[in-house]
Write a protein that holds these residues in place. Structure first.
Motif, PDB file in Angstrom:
ATOM      1  N   ALA A  44       0.809  -1.225   0.000  1.00  0.00           N
ATOM      2  CA  ALA A  44       0.000   0.000   0.000  1.00  0.00           C
ATOM      3  C   ALA A  44       0.839   1.270   0.000  1.00  0.00           C
ATOM      4  CB  ALA A  44      -0.948  -0.007   1.202  1.00  0.00           C
ATOM      5  N   LEU A  45       1.998   1.213   0.630  1.00  0.00           N
ATOM      6  CA  LEU A  45       2.854   2.401   0.734  1.00  0.00           C
ATOM      7  C   LEU A  45       3.298   2.874  -0.647  1.00  0.00           C
ATOM      8  CD1 LEU A  45       3.998   3.951   3.163  1.00  0.00           C
ATOM      9  CD2 LEU A  45       6.020   2.515   3.051  1.00  0.00           C
ATOM     10  N   GLU A  50      -2.029   8.684  -0.293  1.00  0.00           N
ATOM     11  CA  GLU A  50      -2.686   8.931   0.996  1.00  0.00           C
ATOM     12  C   GLU A  50      -2.146   7.993   2.058  1.00  0.00           C
ATOM     13  OE1 GLU A  50      -5.071  11.424   0.944  1.00  0.00           O
ATOM     14  OE2 GLU A  50      -4.330  11.593  -1.122  1.00  0.00           O
ATOM     15  N   PHE A  51      -1.995   6.742   1.680  1.00  0.00           N
ATOM     16  CA  PHE A  51      -1.486   5.758   2.637  1.00  0.00           C
ATOM     17  C   PHE A  51      -0.053   6.113   3.044  1.00  0.00           C
ATOM     18  CE2 PHE A  51       0.172   1.839   4.301  1.00  0.00           C
ATOM     19  CZ  PHE A  51      -0.907   1.193   4.867  1.00  0.00           C
ATOM     20  N   ALA A  52       0.744   6.503   2.069  1.00  0.00           N
ATOM     21  CA  ALA A  52       2.139   6.864   2.366  1.00  0.00           C
ATOM     22  C   ALA A  52       2.199   8.101   3.256  1.00  0.00           C
ATOM     23  CB  ALA A  52       2.905   7.087   1.061  1.00  0.00           C
ATOM     24  N   GLY A  59       4.695  11.421   0.240  1.00  0.00           N
ATOM     25  CA  GLY A  59       3.809  10.847  -0.773  1.00  0.00           C
ATOM     26  C   GLY A  59       4.305   9.443  -1.018  1.00  0.00           C
ATOM     27  N   SER A  60       3.721   8.790  -1.993  1.00  0.00           N
ATOM     28  CA  SER A  60       4.109   7.413  -2.258  1.00  0.00           C
ATOM     29  C   SER A  60       5.433   7.401  -3.021  1.00  0.00           C
ATOM     30  CB  SER A  60       3.006   6.775  -3.093  1.00  0.00           C
ATOM     31  OG  SER A  60       3.195   5.405  -3.211  1.00  0.00           O
ATOM     32  N   PRO A  61       6.455   6.782  -2.451  1.00  0.00           N
ATOM     33  CA  PRO A  61       7.719   6.706  -3.203  1.00  0.00           C
ATOM     34  C   PRO A  61       7.564   5.726  -4.359  1.00  0.00           C
ATOM     35  CG  PRO A  61       7.978   5.933  -0.900  1.00  0.00           C
ATOM     36  CD  PRO A  61       6.512   6.058  -1.175  1.00  0.00           C
ATOM     37  N   GLN A 265       6.369  -3.711   4.276  1.00  0.00           N
ATOM     38  CA  GLN A 265       6.169  -2.622   3.306  1.00  0.00           C
ATOM     39  C   GLN A 265       7.419  -2.208   2.553  1.00  0.00           C
ATOM     40  OE1 GLN A 265       3.484  -1.127   2.228  1.00  0.00           O
ATOM     41  NE2 GLN A 265       1.877  -1.683   3.658  1.00  0.00           N
ATOM     42  N   MET A 266       8.476  -1.891   3.290  1.00  0.00           N
ATOM     43  CA  MET A 266       9.637  -1.293   2.626  1.00  0.00           C
ATOM     44  C   MET A 266      10.836  -2.227   2.681  1.00  0.00           C
ATOM     45  SD  MET A 266       9.491   2.652   4.016  1.00  0.00           S
ATOM     46  CE  MET A 266       9.882   3.435   2.452  1.00  0.00           C
ATOM     47  N   ILE A 267      11.488  -2.403   1.562  1.00  0.00           N
ATOM     48  CA  ILE A 267      12.760  -3.114   1.550  1.00  0.00           C
ATOM     49  C   ILE A 267      13.840  -2.122   1.971  1.00  0.00           C
ATOM     50  CG2 ILE A 267      14.430  -4.345   0.120  1.00  0.00           C
ATOM     51  CD1 ILE A 267      12.194  -5.166  -1.720  1.00  0.00           C
ATOM     52  N   VAL A 268      14.637  -2.500   2.973  1.00  0.00           N
ATOM     53  CA  VAL A 268      15.694  -1.585   3.407  1.00  0.00           C
ATOM     54  C   VAL A 268      17.089  -2.160   3.248  1.00  0.00           C
ATOM     55  CG1 VAL A 268      14.397  -0.042   4.911  1.00  0.00           C
ATOM     56  CG2 VAL A 268      15.166  -2.260   5.799  1.00  0.00           C
ATOM     57  N   ALA A 269      17.203  -3.458   3.063  1.00  0.00           N
ATOM     58  CA  ALA A 269      18.546  -4.013   2.856  1.00  0.00           C
ATOM     59  C   ALA A 269      18.468  -5.291   2.031  1.00  0.00           C
ATOM     60  CB  ALA A 269      19.230  -4.298   4.189  1.00  0.00           C
ATOM     61  N   LEU A 270      19.524  -5.503   1.266  1.00  0.00           N
ATOM     62  CA  LEU A 270      19.711  -6.732   0.490  1.00  0.00           C
ATOM     63  C   LEU A 270      20.956  -7.413   1.061  1.00  0.00           C
ATOM     64  CD1 LEU A 270      19.051  -8.478  -2.034  1.00  0.00           C
ATOM     65  CD2 LEU A 270      20.490  -6.939  -3.360  1.00  0.00           C
ATOM     66  N   ASN A 271      20.739  -8.521   1.742  1.00  0.00           N
ATOM     67  CA  ASN A 271      21.866  -9.201   2.388  1.00  0.00           C
ATOM     68  C   ASN A 271      22.630 -10.092   1.417  1.00  0.00           C
ATOM     69  OD1 ASN A 271      21.243  -8.214   5.060  1.00  0.00           O
ATOM     70  ND2 ASN A 271      19.429  -9.529   4.939  1.00  0.00           N
ATOM     71  N   GLY A 272      21.911 -10.641   0.470  1.00  0.00           N
ATOM     72  CA  GLY A 272      22.562 -11.518  -0.497  1.00  0.00           C
ATOM     73  C   GLY A 272      21.527 -12.036  -1.468  1.00  0.00           C
TER      74      GLY A 272
END
Lengths: 344, 344, 344
Positions: A44-45, A50-52, A59-61, A265-272
């Motif tokens: 939804a983000l 509006e949700f963001a 706003g919505s990224p 909701q949000m991806i913040v890191a890629l470990n591998g």
């Protein structure tokens, strides 16, 4: 003088070199709409301004993976045009959300090289940064690829192997400024499950499948200005098949994971990550996830969840992964390890 | 009374008539994103607002060929619905960049007619102008088509043949107001080659190929509101194939020409063009260019380069073009002659 | 606890329940461009900001059917995930135009239930409302579907059958505020035919056809965040075919109807509709319309026309519809009954 880009060969990479990649790209509502048309993306983000806004953002990224694919695509002509294989990812971090109207460009620093014993190729490690029009880093990650030598007689460089974290440490996760999950509307988000509802070791079958089409993966891959021939030219491989950009499978699997992880909701890191087997048109992609870890973030109400996301194709059994020999089963396409943010 | 559009027949065109074409179209970021998803377009001026601003423009215009296709598409119901063949282009000029939010419409003036000796068809010449919401001309070109007669008994009109320039003269090229290539960033643009680095007669093989898909050419052709049945309806031709809009091949070839002509940023004139052979889904399109001429533009730092852009399909040999009989080889799809602007 | 959405079964619906559907969606220029790329949509009011402004609107709204598909798509996970059949529509009304930047969400009220005599399924009636970011209703309609029971032992609910209008009464049509067709430019709109030129009973063959592609219907269906497996997963049905979302056929037929109904600009009501036969990739869709009624709207110059829009596939004879047994002929895909606004 030849005018076209021959790409770089193994001997062209020197540790410490910084490559400024062409071509900067302004991303806007059109890229967002296409992303939502190519993948069943529903977090939804990234769907509703509006949700963001209710989550404290302006706003919505644009979807995190739009940022990733755009930044990655720019590196292809300089990093992987002569690559034999895309070997791995590490230390990926999303630093700043990307909004419609932002212009992205990429830079890569060579952080490691190791010639193979056959003398015909070597492994190159680069740390890539995506920057916006204010020269702020929006994203960074390490990638390593095997690259052919252009001149087999070129001397082997001194081996430099970067010291890479197996997992991005929770304290290194960047929480977007202002993000809050107070007042989070679980009805509108689509599922009631909170961070605390997920147990380490829990596996979730995301149920739905999507059959891959040539037109779709090419539209996606071009959108990221990724120029690798193998994705577009049916006469390039001997078998007449176009190899599907690994990022297409990443986005498909992540979008499918909405069903069971709607609040991640949000991806913040890629470990591998590993592209375990190639994907071709006609394959039906499904996905499952395993909860690998959970961590607090320092921001009240915002939890981090570490997930293994596995994409499979038709013929896979439930939670198909690796065989007894430790190798990926042939129906496994992707094994991705990432951190996402959820309401606690 | 019949409500649907039967199209115009040869006898319906009178020299001097001006046709106002339906339907005006507002073009914006969505059209841009789709263009970049359908073609491997990477010219920096059309990819990045920042890059375009550094070149003195107010932002990144929509690709020149978006403007061309939109303006062209509107003429189809009035000019080529009953056309047997699209015979040629001349005197094409891009007058004003098109920006997101602009609304385009088209008008065509009939400037020539010549009935064929068989009495069943004739050639119609039109000069088409694309106009924006301020009624400013953004683009103009001459096109001639062979059109069926609806009534074979209609009298032959007096033959009028327009006097068309073989090449748009360099002094007639319109350089966008404010355009400058001082401070041009060759790294971000993707290649180091300047106007002065190209020699007349030089040929460049653009290397990459793209295999054409039904979904993609239909998406593109509809985007320009081009309604010609033959592109969409697999039951229309006896062989069950959908003919690909010639403009799809133009855009594909132009985008592929980035590899070797990354700095040929803006198209400013179309001197001529021929759709040498039909293109169908499954064909793999490649392209090569020949430098036909170079000219100064009067704007310091901005050079004009005249290019022949040839698109070919699988089976073509390098720089495939015409046979000894002067006819296009069967693997040649397109022969386009245009002027572009480059940093000197 | 299972994390994925099993969908609702017949026994889960209670008359009076209101379901707030996930996921809100901001719609903008990207969705518009994609709509025009997926369908041959040319109605001028939805193509040009200038044309729309001349009709008294603030700009070009998003196509009426974009609003419909987005609102509909959100209901799928809650209403039709376990549906056996989509049985009908009634009392659909477009209340407020949707503009780029608006955020849509959906709510459905259960207004009827009737268990089937076999005890294994039942019919559920819902009234769905689409709301924008100001919580204004932009669209509403009634839909009824046959849904499987999850527990065959669940007791049959009391039968409640809503009293539904066969046709939306002309006085209930909502004319957008400010709409005027004074100064309407018939040239730019594409056809000269006014409301008064159409006779009740008149049939129009829209001539053109479009052959359906897998990539296109999936791109469209995902754009509306419609998640029904059957549209995406070629391994889901035994025959290996992906069923095409009925809304894709609606939009295709409506867009084709431009040829003959270019001035039937705005859809304001959906009286009823049936997806007569399934549509699959490779089918060539054509359309015809029948004028069912005409009415004045109370707004000077704005007339309402009631149309039957029928979509057919290859093999259909002219104006193919129902057989002597009253059943749809096998080549008929869609039978839609709607009101549109035209200049008088």
């Amino acid at each position: 003088m030849g005018k076209t880009n021959p790409g770089r060969f193994f001997e062209d990479y020197k540790v410490g070199d910084v490559i400024r990649h062409a071509v900067p790209r302004t991303v806007a509502e059109g890229e967002r709409a296409l992303y939502h048309a190519l993948y069943p993306a529903r977090h939804a983000l990234y769907s509703s301004d509006e949700f963001a806004a209710a989550c404290g953002l302006e706003g919505s990224p644009l979807d995190d993976l739009i940022a990733f694919h755009v930044v990655f695509g720019k590196t292809v002509p300089d990093v992987s045009l002569n690559a034999v294989a895309n070997l791995g990812y590490a230390e990926g971090r999303w630093i700043k959300p990307v909004y419609p109207g932002d212009t992205l460009r990429s830079e890569s620093e060579v952080i490691g090289v190791k010639q193979n014993s056959n003398g015909k190729s070597g492994v190159v490690y680069v740390r890539t940064r995506g920057l916006n029009q204010m020269d702020e880093v929006v994203l960074e990650y390490v990638r390593w690829v095997m690259v052919r030598k252009g001149d087999f007689d070129a001397p082997a460089p001194e081996t430099v192997l970067p010291d890479l974290a197996k997992v991005v440490s929770p304290e290194d996760l960047v929480i977007p400024e202002g993000l809050t999950f107070e007042g989070y509307d679980f009805d509108l988000a689509g599922e009631p499950h909170r961070w605390g509802d997920y147990e380490i070791g829990e596996k979730i079958d995301h149920v739905d499948g999507v059959t891959i089409e040539e037109a779709e993966h090419m539209i996606a891959t071009r959108l990221w200005q990724n120029t690798a021939k193998v994705h577009f030219d049916a006469t390039f491989r001997e078998d007449g098949q176009r190899l599907i950009y690994g990022g297409h499978v990443i986005s498909m699997a992540r979008a499918l994971s909405f069903n069971g992880l709607a609040n991640a909701q949000m991806i913040v890191a890629l470990n591998g990550g590993a592209h375990a087997n190639p994907c071709f048109s006609g394959d039906t992609v499904k996905a499952w996830s395993e909860v690998l870890d959970r961590a607090e973030t320092g921001v009240p109400g915002v939890g981090a969840i570490r997930l293994r996301l596995v994409a499979t194709k038709q013929g896979a059994s439930e939670f198909a992964y690796k065989g007894e020999d430790g190798k990926y089963l042939p129906e496994v396409l992707l094994d991705l390890d990432y951190w996402a943010l959820m309401p606690i």
